[in-house]
Design a protein around this motif. Structure first.
Motif, PDB file in Angstrom:
ATOM      1  N   ALA A   1      65.112  27.720  99.521  1.00 35.89           N
ATOM      2  CA  ALA A   1      64.229  26.643  99.072  1.00 35.89           C
ATOM      3  C   ALA A   1      64.373  26.412  97.572  1.00 35.89           C
ATOM      4  O   ALA A   1      64.407  25.260  97.101  1.00 35.89           O
ATOM      5  CB  ALA A   1      62.777  26.975  99.419  1.00 35.89           C
ATOM      6  N   SER A   2      64.477  27.495  96.806  1.00 36.47           N
ATOM      7  CA  SER A   2      64.629  27.385  95.351  1.00 36.47           C
ATOM      8  C   SER A   2      65.930  26.695  94.981  1.00 36.47           C
ATOM      9  O   SER A   2      65.957  25.802  94.128  1.00 36.47           O
ATOM     10  CB  SER A   2      64.577  28.790  94.721  1.00 36.47           C
ATOM     11  OG  SER A   2      64.828  28.740  93.326  1.00 36.47           O
ATOM     12  N   VAL A   3      67.026  27.091  95.649  1.00 35.44           N
ATOM     13  CA  VAL A   3      68.334  26.501  95.362  1.00 35.44           C
ATOM     14  C   VAL A   3      68.362  25.022  95.743  1.00 35.44           C
ATOM     15  O   VAL A   3      68.842  24.172  94.985  1.00 35.44           O
ATOM     16  CB  VAL A   3      69.443  27.281  96.091  1.00 35.44           C
ATOM     17  CG1 VAL A   3      70.781  26.542  96.019  1.00 35.44           C
ATOM     18  CG2 VAL A   3      69.586  28.685  95.490  1.00 35.44           C
ATOM     19  N   ALA A   4      67.826  24.700  96.928  1.00 34.44           N
ATOM     20  CA  ALA A   4      67.824  23.306  97.375  1.00 34.44           C
ATOM     21  C   ALA A   4      67.017  22.425  96.429  1.00 34.44           C
ATOM     22  O   ALA A   4      67.434  21.308  96.084  1.00 34.44           O
ATOM     23  CB  ALA A   4      67.270  23.214  98.792  1.00 34.44           C
ATOM     24  N   GLU A   5      65.884  22.923  95.976  1.00 38.46           N
ATOM     25  CA  GLU A   5      65.019  22.135  95.093  1.00 38.46           C
ATOM     26  C   GLU A   5      65.718  21.813  93.775  1.00 38.46           C
ATOM     27  O   GLU A   5      65.591  20.697  93.247  1.00 38.46           O
ATOM     28  CB  GLU A   5      63.717  22.886  94.823  1.00 38.46           C
ATOM     29  CG  GLU A   5      62.758  22.143  93.907  1.00 38.46           C
ATOM     30  CD  GLU A   5      61.484  22.919  93.633  1.00 38.46           C
ATOM     31  OE1 GLU A   5      60.640  22.408  92.872  1.00 38.46           O
ATOM     32  OE2 GLU A   5      61.336  24.047  94.169  1.00 38.46           O
ATOM     33  N   GLU A   6      66.460  22.761  93.242  1.00 34.56           N
ATOM     34  CA  GLU A   6      67.052  22.577  91.920  1.00 34.56           C
ATOM     35  C   GLU A   6      68.439  21.940  91.948  1.00 34.56           C
ATOM     36  O   GLU A   6      68.877  21.392  90.927  1.00 34.56           O
ATOM     37  CB  GLU A   6      67.121  23.920  91.190  1.00 34.56           C
ATOM     38  CG  GLU A   6      65.748  24.517  90.901  1.00 34.56           C
ATOM     39  CD  GLU A   6      65.798  25.682  89.928  1.00 34.56           C
ATOM     40  OE1 GLU A   6      66.681  25.687  89.050  1.00 34.56           O
ATOM     41  OE2 GLU A   6      64.950  26.591  90.057  1.00 34.56           O
ATOM     42  N   PHE A   7      69.128  21.998  93.105  1.00 37.03           N
ATOM     43  CA  PHE A   7      70.523  21.569  93.116  1.00 37.03           C
ATOM     44  C   PHE A   7      70.838  20.417  94.058  1.00 37.03           C
ATOM     45  O   PHE A   7      71.609  19.527  93.717  1.00 37.03           O
ATOM     46  CB  PHE A   7      71.429  22.763  93.469  1.00 37.03           C
ATOM     47  CG  PHE A   7      71.596  23.743  92.358  1.00 37.03           C
ATOM     48  CD1 PHE A   7      72.703  23.689  91.520  1.00 37.03           C
ATOM     49  CD2 PHE A   7      70.648  24.727  92.135  1.00 37.03           C
ATOM     50  CE1 PHE A   7      72.851  24.574  90.485  1.00 37.03           C
ATOM     51  CE2 PHE A   7      70.784  25.625  91.093  1.00 37.03           C
ATOM     52  CZ  PHE A   7      71.891  25.553  90.255  1.00 37.03           C
ATOM     53  N   ASP A   8      70.278  20.431  95.260  1.00 39.68           N
ATOM     54  CA  ASP A   8      70.696  19.460  96.271  1.00 39.68           C
ATOM     55  C   ASP A   8      70.280  18.050  95.861  1.00 39.68           C
ATOM     56  O   ASP A   8      69.096  17.754  95.695  1.00 39.68           O
ATOM     57  CB  ASP A   8      70.078  19.809  97.630  1.00 39.68           C
ATOM     58  CG  ASP A   8      70.837  19.186  98.791  1.00 39.68           C
ATOM     59  OD1 ASP A   8      72.073  19.093  98.704  1.00 39.68           O
ATOM     60  OD2 ASP A   8      70.194  18.798  99.785  1.00 39.68           O
ATOM     61  N   GLY A   9      71.270  17.164  95.689  1.00 35.50           N
ATOM     62  CA  GLY A   9      70.992  15.798  95.278  1.00 35.50           C
ATOM     63  C   GLY A   9      70.753  15.649  93.794  1.00 35.50           C
ATOM     64  O   GLY A   9      70.487  14.531  93.319  1.00 35.50           O
ATOM     65  N   LYS A  10      70.850  16.739  93.052  1.00 38.18           N
ATOM     66  CA  LYS A  10      70.642  16.700  91.607  1.00 38.18           C
ATOM     67  C   LYS A  10      71.897  17.163  90.873  1.00 38.18           C
ATOM     68  O   LYS A  10      72.537  16.394  90.164  1.00 38.18           O
ATOM     69  CB  LYS A  10      69.437  17.564  91.224  1.00 38.18           C
ATOM     70  CG  LYS A  10      68.126  17.081  91.861  1.00 38.18           C
ATOM     71  CD  LYS A  10      66.981  18.026  91.589  1.00 38.18           C
ATOM     72  CE  LYS A  10      65.711  17.555  92.293  1.00 38.18           C
ATOM     73  NZ  LYS A  10      64.576  18.493  92.106  1.00 38.18           N
ATOM     74  N   VAL A  11      72.269  18.415  91.074  1.00 40.55           N
ATOM     75  CA  VAL A  11      73.482  18.942  90.435  1.00 40.55           C
ATOM     76  C   VAL A  11      74.717  18.555  91.231  1.00 40.55           C
ATOM     77  O   VAL A  11      75.748  18.182  90.679  1.00 40.55           O
ATOM     78  CB  VAL A  11      73.396  20.477  90.280  1.00 40.55           C
ATOM     79  CG1 VAL A  11      74.695  21.034  89.713  1.00 40.55           C
ATOM     80  CG2 VAL A  11      72.218  20.846  89.384  1.00 40.55           C
ATOM     81  N   PHE A  12      74.619  18.657  92.560  1.00 44.26           N
ATOM     82  CA  PHE A  12      75.708  18.221  93.427  1.00 44.26           C
ATOM     83  C   PHE A  12      75.158  17.283  94.499  1.00 44.26           C
ATOM     84  O   PHE A  12      73.939  17.159  94.657  1.00 44.26           O
ATOM     85  CB  PHE A  12      76.474  19.392  94.027  1.00 44.26           C
ATOM     86  CG  PHE A  12      75.629  20.524  94.564  1.00 44.26           C
ATOM     87  CD1 PHE A  12      74.779  20.335  95.638  1.00 44.26           C
ATOM     88  CD2 PHE A  12      75.711  21.789  94.003  1.00 44.26           C
ATOM     89  CE1 PHE A  12      74.030  21.372  96.156  1.00 44.26           C
ATOM     90  CE2 PHE A  12      74.959  22.834  94.501  1.00 44.26           C
ATOM     91  CZ  PHE A  12      74.111  22.628  95.583  1.00 44.26           C
ATOM     92  N   PRO A  13      76.041  16.590  95.225  1.00 46.91           N
ATOM     93  CA  PRO A  13      75.579  15.540  96.149  1.00 46.91           C
ATOM     94  C   PRO A  13      74.599  16.051  97.202  1.00 46.91           C
ATOM     95  O   PRO A  13      74.734  17.164  97.717  1.00 46.91           O
ATOM     96  CB  PRO A  13      76.879  15.054  96.796  1.00 46.91           C
ATOM     97  CG  PRO A  13      77.949  15.379  95.807  1.00 46.91           C
ATOM     98  CD  PRO A  13      77.507  16.656  95.160  1.00 46.91           C
ATOM     99  N   ALA A  14      73.634  15.224  97.515  1.00 42.35           N
ATOM    100  CA  ALA A  14      72.677  15.564  98.571  1.00 42.35           C
ATOM    101  C   ALA A  14      73.418  15.799  99.884  1.00 42.35           C
ATOM    102  O   ALA A  14      74.347  15.077 100.228  1.00 42.35           O
ATOM    103  CB  ALA A  14      71.670  14.437  98.737  1.00 42.35           C
ATOM    104  N   GLY A  15      73.013  16.834 100.591  1.00 44.77           N
ATOM    105  CA  GLY A  15      73.643  17.156 101.869  1.00 44.77           C
ATOM    106  C   GLY A  15      74.775  18.147 101.785  1.00 44.77           C
ATOM    107  O   GLY A  15      75.262  18.613 102.821  1.00 44.77           O
ATOM    108  N   LEU A  16      75.213  18.494 100.566  1.00 43.77           N
ATOM    109  CA  LEU A  16      76.340  19.431 100.440  1.00 43.77           C
ATOM    110  C   LEU A  16      75.987  20.805 100.996  1.00 43.77           C
ATOM    111  O   LEU A  16      76.817  21.451 101.648  1.00 43.77           O
ATOM    112  CB  LEU A  16      76.776  19.558  98.980  1.00 43.77           C
ATOM    113  CG  LEU A  16      77.948  20.515  98.711  1.00 43.77           C
ATOM    114  CD1 LEU A  16      79.194  20.090  99.484  1.00 43.77           C
ATOM    115  CD2 LEU A  16      78.249  20.590  97.206  1.00 43.77           C
ATOM    116  N   ILE A  17      74.771  21.261 100.769  1.00 45.61           N
ATOM    117  CA  ILE A  17      74.363  22.576 101.275  1.00 45.61           C
ATOM    118  C   ILE A  17      74.491  22.620 102.791  1.00 45.61           C
ATOM    119  O   ILE A  17      75.019  23.590 103.355  1.00 45.61           O
ATOM    120  CB  ILE A  17      72.923  22.917 100.834  1.00 45.61           C
ATOM    121  CG1 ILE A  17      72.879  23.170  99.328  1.00 45.61           C
ATOM    122  CG2 ILE A  17      72.406  24.136 101.596  1.00 45.61           C
ATOM    123  CD1 ILE A  17      71.482  23.410  98.784  1.00 45.61           C
TER     124      ILE A  17
END
Length: 345
Positions: free
Chosen positions: A319-335
């Motif tokens: 949850a922490s990683v998704a909140e800070e990275f997904d769609g922000k640092v790298f494209p949404a959906g990459l995880i």
């Protein structure tokens, strides 16, 4: 490629390290010849670390394949600075090669940060599949070459990270509340340690032992062979097997240094890097299997988590990683795409 090494049995640790190092550098005599090319490879790890063994094997193999024409001079154990300083040096040309972590390469290609994402991979094979896929890892490597003038020759599995603490046996994220845990000074590591429940405290690798000894931080997180080689058993009591992060390191060379080589010499470096990466991976896997007993003998307590306990850490970290990275640092959906690769998708 999967590695299924046989256990070392009851050999002493010193014997393990000596045998592995000897195997890494045992080659036929190198023909006496003037050194025509010198390359500088710098890293931060100490003797006995699988990455150290890989670097020595690479240097020796290059010398063998080139009949001594190419000399890879190694500057180990942070002699030229920490990873951040070495990253600047390989970009400036002060050194030619390094094991710059993928999370630092994310400064140039943000998607690389996912390579060390918390609870991102089910196995080393899962991580390897990402790095070698045309859509992901290979495309990111091409961007790194284009934007950063840095070429990845190979990469190796650098272990599964676990938590250690000095005074507290931790079995839940709540148990880490208020504890300062040394984190690698990058956004992904900070998000992962924060997700575990601790207060992430950035400390450069060469200063980590003293920070633990002096109580500046309460614990740290690293693969078992890395924490063993660093002697953290002297200043840490509990090894909590969170298995929260899988690490990989690249054999990295700056493109101007690569371009100066002939095609034949480039092939020599490529072959040596591929072989050394396989050795470093094999050594990491074997050492991980054998070192727990030595840590117990040196006074550490191994804390095995139940699946329920580990799931609590996993859910918080993801949850922490998704909140800070997904769609922000790298494209949404990459995880989600990376998780799908676990089954070869």
């Amino acid at each position: 490629m999967r590695h299924n090494p046989k256990p070392f049995g009851r050999k002493s640790l010193s014997g393990l390290l000596s045998a592995a190092f000897a195997a890494a550098v045992a080659v036929a005599p190198v023909a006496a010849a003037a050194q025509e090319i010198t390359l500088r490879l710098a890293h931060v790890v100490k003797e006995g670390d699988p990455a150290y063994i890989g670097a020595e094997a690479f240097s020796t193999r290059v010398a063998e394949l080139s009949d001594g024409r190419i000399d890879v001079k190694i500057f180990p154990a942070g002699q030229l600075g920490n990873n951040r300083k070495l990253f600047a040096q390989i970009q400036s040309g002060a050194v030619d090669m390094s094991f710059t972590p993928f999370n630092m390469l994310a400064d140039i290609v943000p998607e690389f940060s996912i390579v060390t994402g918390g609870y991102m991979f089910e196995s080393p094979e899962h991580q390897r599949r990402l790095l070698e896929s045309a859509e992901f890892g290979q495309a990111w490597a091409d961007q790194l070459l284009e934007k950063g003038n840095l070429r990845i020759l190979s990469h190796f599995f650098y272990g599964t990270r676990n938590l250690t603490t000095a005074k507290v046996e931790v079995r839940s994220p709540e148990g880490l509340s208020g504890l300062k845990i040394r984190a690698v000074p990058n956004a992904m590591s900070l998000a992962t340690v924060r997700g575990l429940g601790a207060a992430p405290t950035p400390v450069a690798w060469p200063e980590t032992f003293q920070a633990l000894r002096q109580g500046i931080v309460d614990g740290q997180e690293n693969p078992i062979p890395v924490l063993y080689a660093a002697g953290f058993y002297e200043v840490q009591k509990y090894l909590i097997k969170t298995r929260h992060q899988m690490s990989a390191l690249p054999f990295l060379i700056r493109e101007p240094s690569w371009a100066k080589l002939s095609a034949a010499d480039q092939q020599i470096l490529q072959q040596a890097a591929t072989e050394a990466a396989a050795l470093a991976t094999k050594t990491m896997v074997e050492f991980t299997q054998t070192l727990e007993a030595d840590l117990v003998a040196k006074g550490m307590t191994i804390v095995e988590l139940t699946e329920t306990e580990r799931a609590a850490f996993r859910d918080r970290v993801r949850a922490s990683v998704a909140e800070e990275f997904d769609g922000k640092v790298f494209p949404a959906g990459l995880i989600a795409k990376v998780h799908a690769l676990a089954d070869g998708g």
